[in-house]
Design an enzyme around this catalytic site. Structure first.
Site, PDB file in Angstrom:
ATOM      1  N   SER A  90       0.868  -1.074  -0.063  1.00  0.00           N
ATOM      2  CA  SER A  90       0.000   0.112  -0.003  1.00  0.00           C
ATOM      3  C   SER A  90       0.772   1.197  -0.102  1.00  0.00           C
ATOM      4  O   SER A  90       0.391   2.322  -0.244  1.00  0.00           O
ATOM      5  CB  SER A  90      -0.872   0.043   1.082  1.00  0.00           C
ATOM      6  N   HIS A 149      -5.617  -3.704  -1.322  1.00  0.00           N
ATOM      7  CA  HIS A 149      -5.829  -2.487  -2.087  1.00  0.00           C
ATOM      8  C   HIS A 149      -5.564  -2.915  -3.361  1.00  0.00           C
ATOM      9  O   HIS A 149      -5.672  -2.060  -4.336  1.00  0.00           O
ATOM     10  CB  HIS A 149      -3.962  -1.843  -1.911  1.00  0.00           C
ATOM     11  N   LYS A 160     -12.169  -0.023   0.824  1.00  0.00           N
ATOM     12  CA  LYS A 160     -11.603   0.635  -0.305  1.00  0.00           C
ATOM     13  C   LYS A 160     -12.424   0.399  -1.560  1.00  0.00           C
ATOM     14  O   LYS A 160     -13.058   1.293  -1.922  1.00  0.00           O
ATOM     15  CB  LYS A 160      -9.866   0.027  -0.376  1.00  0.00           C
TER      16      LYS A 160
END
Lengths: 389, 90
Positions: free
Chosen positions: A185, A213, A244
């Site tokens: 990340s 991610h 996310k």
């Protein structure tokens, strides 16, 4: 030393951050106008550090699903699934996640952090071994630590370092779990998953990949880096988050192994936490549906990522090693990073500031995350603001 | 082959000095001479992550496996030498 004396270090950190201007850990968005626009201290800001990869936080269908769930099922579940029972939507989402990965099992947790704690503490015990990538997320470190297993780190994305440690394990290798991330990340670099899979197969270890991610962004179907590198069928456990690319809150684990269905009986971070609210389950299910049916979202993220990476590279900035939804710009030192982060915010761009010790190589970075919802014009503005630093 | 604490501590001091020259730990304190009694955190101002990264170098140099939990017992080069020798004898 008194009970509170240990907080002196935190106090110094806080005052150090504040001397450069706004405190990067305390930014308050007065309002959010879209997935890519907010207001801070009365100033319009382009959001370039929110991990909102598919830009679904303001999606009308997701919002409608959440509102309908709120109205029909109330605001919260008021307890854990073990004690209070599950809502139908918990089970539905688990079925849909399992179907998404084409695996038999998936399990929903209340946060991504809880998913990592819950899975690692269920899976590992004192006789087991973890080989952990040195750049792994704090939640993976914490889960490994809580499990009681022996933890050995290997150098980030370094196959030789991993192989040496697997060799040293000798007959313990078959009790070993390799723990990595699909995309890391901070720098946005991906794991060499195909090679890691080959190693884990050779030594008889198991592999857990955190796709927090990369979910929705990598792979033809958006299943993550393991899919993109063609080895999803050989990964043992995938963990991830809804906070996310799915624009909600919560975490999950999916697996091809039947043992995952037993985790709910032994995983304390699952058993002793309130379950996700009906509205969160509803927006997550709708977002997952959109992830699966709108490949154009992935195309937009990648087009925006290429534009930003190319533009910042042309400015001569030192960037992470590969184009992707995270673009990290290295600063020469901590003070420069702080000053530049403040200047960007004052000029209308919000990015993340990443400072040591929680950074690869002890570097200081300004980290941008790209959204499918960014316009080409917004990306150009971000590049222009960087050019003035 | 049995390792001696004195020999390993001397080697570790050299390895650490080389490691620090790479610039990962860039503080005035990190430039001081390293002895077996040097405390990596209080003398050299290395943070926990930097100590962990240095451990990876040490593991590969001696071809030993050092558990992350051992880190909490290591402050000085001598402490580290003891952990390396214990890991080597396993």
């Amino acid at each position: 030393m008194s009970l509170f004396e240990k907080f002196e270090t935190a106090k110094l950190l806080k005052s150090g951050l504040a001397t450069a201007g706004a405190d990067p850990t305390g930014v308050v968005f007065d309002t959010l106008n879209s997935p890519t626009e907010g207001v801070v201290d009365g100033r319009a800001i382009i959001l370039a550090g929110t991990n909102n990869y598919l830009g679904l936080t303001f999606n009308p269908e997701c919002i409608a699903a959440g509102v309908a769930a709120l109205e029909s099922q109330g605001t919260g579940t008021t307890g854990s699934r073990m004690a209070n029972g599950s809502y139908a939507s918990h089970g539905k989402l688990e079925e849909e996640l399992a179907d998404f990965f084409q695996w038999p099992h998936a399990m929903v947790f209340s946060t991504g952090y809880a998913a990592n704690l819950g899975v690692l503490t269920a899976l590992l015990g004192k006789e087991d071994v973890v080989l952990l990538d040195s750049d792994a997320h704090a939640s993976l470190y914490d889960g490994c630590n809580m499990s009681g297993a022996d933890i050995f780190r290997f150098k980030h994305n370094d196959l030789q370092s991993l192989e040496r440690r697997l060799t040293r394990l000798k007959d313990r290798a078959n009790r070993c779990l390799i723990v990595i991330e699909g995309m890391y990340s901070v720098l946005g670099d991906c794991a060499p998953l195909a090679e890691i899979v080959a190693l884990k197969n050779r030594f008889g270890a198991k592999l857990l990949v955190d796709e927090a991610h990369s979910l929705g962004v990598y792979g033809e179907q958006g299943r993550g880096v393991a899919e993109a590198q063609g080895v999803l069928d050989q990964v043992d456990f995938i963990v991830g988050t809804f906070s996310k690319s799915l624009g909600a809150m919560g975490g999950f684990c999916a697996s091809r192994h039947d043992v995952l269905s037993l985790f709910r009986y032994v995983s304390r971070p699952f058993m002793f936490t309130a379950s996700p609210s009906p509205a969160v389950m509803a927006t997550t299910r709708e977002a997952l549906k959109q992830l699966r049916t709108r490949p154009e979202l992935r195309a937009s993220v990648w087009a925006n990522a290429r534009q930003l990476y190319g533009g910042l590279k042309a400015l001569g900035l030192e960037l992470g090693p590969e184009v992707g939804p995270v673009v990290a710009v290295r600063s020469k030192d901590r003070q420069t990073a702080l000053a530049n982060w403040n200047q960007l915010l004052e000029s209308g761009v919000y990015v993340n500031m990443m400072l040591p010790p929680a950074t690869p190589g002890g570097g200081s970075f300004l980290r941008c995350s790209i959204s499918a919802a960014h316009s080409a014009g917004q990306i150009q503005t971000i590049i222009e603001k960087f050019s003035k630093l | 082959m049995k390792l001696s604490t004195k020999k390993v501590a001397g080697e570790l001091a050299t390895i650490l000095a080389e490691y620090l020259k790479k610039g990962w730990v860039d503080t005035p304190a990190s430039k001081q001479a390293i002895t077996p009694e040097t405390n990596m955190v209080s003398n050299l101002q290395m943070d926990s992550f930097q100590v962990m990264e240095f451990m990876l170098e040490v593991e590969d140099h001696y071809d030993v496996a050092i558990d992350l939990e051992s880190l909490s017992n290591i402050q000085t080069i001598l402490d580290l030498a003891g952990v390396v020798i214990a890991a080597h004898s396993e």
